[in-house]
Design an enzyme around this catalytic site. Structure first.
Site, PDB file in Angstrom:
ATOM      1  N   GLY A  11      31.248  33.180  33.208  1.00 13.18           N
ATOM      2  CA  GLY A  11      29.820  32.961  33.444  1.00 13.18           C
ATOM      3  C   GLY A  11      29.273  31.924  32.478  1.00 13.18           C
ATOM      4  O   GLY A  11      28.083  31.945  32.137  1.00 13.18           O
TER       5      GLY A  11
ATOM      6  N   GLY B  10      25.996  29.758  33.073  1.00 11.44           N
ATOM      7  CA  GLY B  10      24.715  30.434  33.260  1.00 11.44           C
ATOM      8  C   GLY B  10      23.834  30.402  32.028  1.00 11.44           C
ATOM      9  O   GLY B  10      24.114  29.730  31.028  1.00 11.44           O
ATOM     10  N   LEU B  11      22.765  31.155  32.104  1.00 12.46           N
ATOM     11  CA  LEU B  11      21.737  31.201  31.064  1.00 12.46           C
ATOM     12  C   LEU B  11      22.313  31.506  29.680  1.00 12.46           C
ATOM     13  O   LEU B  11      22.123  30.743  28.729  1.00 12.46           O
ATOM     14  CB  LEU B  11      20.701  32.269  31.456  1.00 12.46           C
ATOM     15  CG  LEU B  11      19.687  32.712  30.411  1.00 12.46           C
ATOM     16  CD1 LEU B  11      18.773  31.565  30.034  1.00 12.46           C
ATOM     17  CD2 LEU B  11      18.872  33.890  30.949  1.00 12.46           C
TER      18      LEU B  11
ATOM     19  N   TYR C 153      23.910  47.339  41.062  1.00 14.79           N
ATOM     20  CA  TYR C 153      24.173  46.535  39.864  1.00 14.79           C
ATOM     21  C   TYR C 153      24.347  47.438  38.636  1.00 14.79           C
ATOM     22  O   TYR C 153      25.269  47.251  37.829  1.00 14.79           O
ATOM     23  CB  TYR C 153      23.019  45.565  39.646  1.00 14.79           C
ATOM     24  CG  TYR C 153      23.124  44.710  38.413  1.00 14.79           C
ATOM     25  CD1 TYR C 153      23.905  43.557  38.410  1.00 14.79           C
ATOM     26  CD2 TYR C 153      22.433  45.037  37.244  1.00 14.79           C
ATOM     27  CE1 TYR C 153      24.001  42.753  37.273  1.00 14.79           C
ATOM     28  CE2 TYR C 153      22.520  44.255  36.116  1.00 14.79           C
ATOM     29  CZ  TYR C 153      23.303  43.115  36.135  1.00 14.79           C
ATOM     30  OH  TYR C 153      23.395  42.328  35.001  1.00 14.79           O
TER      31      TYR C 153
END
Length: 325
Positions: free
Chosen positions: A12, A15-16, A146
Site C-alpha cells: 500500500g 497510498g496516504l 472491513y
C-alpha cells in the site's frame, strides 16, 4: 529492529500513509541518519502486484526478499461505500492479509507491522477504548466487513507468534488525513471528502456547502506525517505482539462540524455550511485512549489540527490534477 543492512517492504506504499512514510524516509536519507545508511525501502502499490492473489503476493516477496514489512495495503472507503459493500470489504481484505502474512512467514520476515483502524472496535462499548477491547463485541453494522477483516490481522499475529515465534504486531490509528489522500467521491473518508467537495463548491461559486449528516459525531484525527513517524517508531522500537493505538489525545477530539469549519477557514470559503440530516451519521464517537503510546513515547508532539488541515488543503490545491479525485 537492528541497524544491519535490511530491506523494508511497504505494501500500500502509494497510498496516504505509504507516501507519508516515504516522505519521512527521504528526509532521513538527506540527514544521513544511522538507520538510513543501512535500510533499503521499497514502496509497492497495486500496480506492482495484486495482493488479493496469492501467486502475485509470492512473486513480490520473491523479488524483494524483505527483512521487514509495513503492511498498509487494504480495500478502503468512506461510510457510504462501506455500507453498500460489506461483503466485498470482508473478502478482499481477508485475502490481502492472509497472503501478505503467509508470504512474510514463508520468507522469514523478522517483523511485520500491520495497520488496523479504530473502527474495528465494538459498537457497544465504554470509552475511551483501549487495546484490550478489540474483540469485545460486534463492530458498528455500517462497516462490519472491513472491521472483522482487520480484526483478523490481530488473530493471525497471535497465531503466527504462538506456532512459529513470529514477532509481528499491529497499529490502530484514529482517522488519518493528509497529502496523497483519496479524494474520490464515495471512496474517501470525511476529511478528504470535505476538502474535495469544498474545492468544487468554490469553483462553482456555491453560496452554501452541504455536509452529510448532523455534523455532531466526534472523531480523533491524526495527520499522516505524524502517523508515519509513529509507525516507523513501532517498527524500530516496539516489540510486543499486542496491538498499539496510535491516536491523538482524547481532548483533541473534534466534531465533524468543527472539521468542516476548519477546512472552510483553510480555503477562505465565504459561503454558509449547512447539514443534510437525512444522511447517516455513522458511529457517534470512537474515543480512543493513547495511554499506552504516551507511556512508551512520552515526548511525541502531534501537529496541531488546524496546521495539518491547512497543509492538506494547500497540498490538494497544488496537486489537484495528480490527486486521486
Amino acid at each position: 529492529m537492528s541497524v544491519d543492512k535490511s530491506v523494508i517492504l511497504v505494501t500500500g506504499g502509494s497510498g496516504l500513509v505509504g507516501q507519508a512514510i516515504k516522505t519521512l524516509v527521504e528526509k532521513e536519507l538527506q540527514e544521513g541518519t544511522k538507520f538510513s545508511r543501512n535500510e533499503t525501502w521499497v514502496f509497492c502499490g497495486s500496480k506492482d502486484g495484486d495482493l488479493r492473489e496469492k501467486a502475485q503476493t509470492e512473486a513480490l516477496f520473491e523479488k524483494y526478499q524483505p527483512t521487514y514489512v509495513i503492511h498498509l495495503a487494504a480495500m478502503v472507503g468512506g461510510l457510504f461505500h462501506n455500507m453498500a459493500n460489506n461483503l466485498s470489504f470482508f473478502r478482499e481484505n481477508m485475502a490481502i492479509n492472509e497472503n501478505v502474512l503467509y508470504a512474510s512467514h514463508k520468507h522469514g520476515v523478522k517483523k511485520v507491522v500491520s495497520c488496523l483502524s479504530t473502527c474495528i472496535f465494538p459498537d457497544k462499548t465504554t470509552y475511551p477504548i483501549n487495546e484490550t477491547m478489540v474483540h469485545n463485541g460486534p463492530p458498528h453494522p455500517s462497516n462490519y466487513g472491513y472491521s472483522y477483516a482487520k480484526r483478523m490481522i490481530d488473530i493471525l499475529n497471535r497465531g503466527y507468534h504462538e506456532q512459529h515465534g513470529c514477532r509481528w504486531t499491529s497499529v490502530i490509528p484514529c482517522n488519518v488525513f493528509g497529502p496523497h489522500d483519496n479524494f474520490r467521491p464515495q471512496a474517501s473518508h470525511v476529511v478528504p471528502a470535505l476538502v474535495r467537495r469544498m474545492a468544487d463548491a468554490i469553483d462553482n461559486g456555491d453560496a452554501t456547502f452541504t455536509v452529510f449528516g448532523s455534523g455532531k459525531p466526534l472523531r480523533q484525527f491524526i495527520y499522516s506525517l505524524d502517523l508515519a513517524k509513529l509507525i516507523v517508531w513501532v517498527l524500530r522500537s516496539y516489540d510486543s505482539v499486542e496491538p498499539i493505538i496510535l491516536s491523538t489525545d482524547e481532548e483533541d477530539e473534534v466534531t465533524i462540524s468543527a472539521v468542516a469549519e476548519t477546512i472552510k477557514k483553510a480555503y477562505g470559503y465565504t459561503g454558509e455550511i449547512v447539514y443534510d440530516t437525512s444522511k447517516a451519521d455513522g458511529q457517534y464517537k470512537k474515543t480512543a485512549s493513547n495511554k499506552k503510546l504516551r507511556s512508551l513515547y512520552k515526548d511525541f508532539q502531534f501537529t496541531p489540527f488546524e496546521t495539518a488541515i491547512q497543509e492538506s488543503v494547500d497540498w490538494f490545491k497544488k496537486n489537484r490534477e495528480q490527486a486521486r479525485i
